[in-house]
Design an enzyme around this catalytic site. Structure first.
Site, PDB file in Angstrom:
ATOM      1  CD  GLU A 125      20.930  -3.640  19.843  1.00 31.67           C
ATOM      2  OE1 GLU A 125      21.791  -4.398  19.354  1.00 31.67           O
ATOM      3  OE2 GLU A 125      19.704  -3.853  19.732  1.00 31.67           O
ATOM      4  CG  ASN A 169      17.486  -7.764   7.152  1.00 31.87           C
ATOM      5  OD1 ASN A 169      17.522  -6.609   7.542  1.00 31.87           O
ATOM      6  ND2 ASN A 169      18.255  -8.715   7.668  1.00 31.87           N
ATOM      7  CE  LYS A 187      18.089  -3.961   9.755  1.00 33.52           C
ATOM      8  NZ  LYS A 187      18.991  -5.058   9.289  1.00 33.52           N
ATOM      9  CE1 TYR A 236      23.135  -3.945  12.660  1.00 31.73           C
ATOM     10  CE2 TYR A 236      22.869  -1.793  11.636  1.00 31.73           C
ATOM     11  CZ  TYR A 236      22.345  -3.012  12.019  1.00 31.73           C
ATOM     12  OH  TYR A 236      21.027  -3.310  11.769  1.00 31.73           O
ATOM     13  CG  HIS A 275      18.390  -4.173  14.887  1.00 28.36           C
ATOM     14  ND1 HIS A 275      19.513  -4.956  14.848  1.00 28.36           N
ATOM     15  CD2 HIS A 275      18.195  -3.844  16.198  1.00 28.36           C
ATOM     16  CE1 HIS A 275      19.993  -5.080  16.079  1.00 28.36           C
ATOM     17  NE2 HIS A 275      19.217  -4.410  16.915  1.00 28.36           N
TER      18      HIS A 275
END
Ligand code: ADP
Ligand code: MG
Length: 140
Positions: A128, A114, A11, A51, A117
């Site tokens: 995905e 965080n 990320k 998302y 993913h």
């Protein structure tokens, strides 16, 4: 145990701090192989689609803003039991709850920033992966 593929994103908080290699090393040390990888800046449309399952959650708009705030590295990981193994090495969503030694315990800044993913099921891994890679871009 079966050979599996899963989808990973490093990320923006991690790419910004130059942690692409450090995160990838954790994945590789856990026995996962990077069989496809590309650095991209997600468009708002891509992040929203990715998302979509969280569209009704209160953090959805912030999540989309964060995921488009800088470059990410999208990856396909391959290995025995790769989906669960990746979730294990990632650690809990909230880094405060993540086990010592996990990516999120070591690198995450907060519950939203965080660092990684990882797909949560075989079905989602397939969806995905297909959003970002064609089969001929994945070299196992
Ligand atoms: P995970 O990434 O561990 O699978 P979720 O699928 O539940 O977690 O959530 C997707 C992402 O949305 C999280 O990784 C995190 O970036 C963000 N997120 C989840 N819960 C919250 C929250 N309560 N507040 C802010 N951001 C959140
Ligand atoms: Mg999730």
């Amino acid at each position: 145990m079966a050979m599996e593929r899963t989808f990973s994103i490093i990320k923006p908080d991690a790419t910004r701090r130059n942690l692409t290699g450090a995160v990838t090393k954790k994945l590789e040390d856990a026995g996962l192989s990077v069989v496809a990888s590309r650095r991209v800046k997600l468009t708002e449309a891509q992040a929203k689609k990715f998302y979509e399952v969280h569209a009704e959650r209160p953090f959805y708009n912030d999540l989309v803003s964060f995921m488009t705030s800088g470059p990410v590295v999208v990856q396909v990981l391959e290995g025995e039991n790769a989906i669960a193994k990746n979730r294990e090495v990632m650690g809990a969503t909230n880094p405060a709850d993540a086990d010592a030694g996990t990516i999120r315990a070591e690198f995450a800044e907060s519950i939203d920033a965080n660092s990684v993913h990882g797909s949560d099921s075989a079905e989602n891994a397939q969806i995905e992966i297909a959003q970002f890679f064609t089969e001929d871009e994945i070299v196992g």
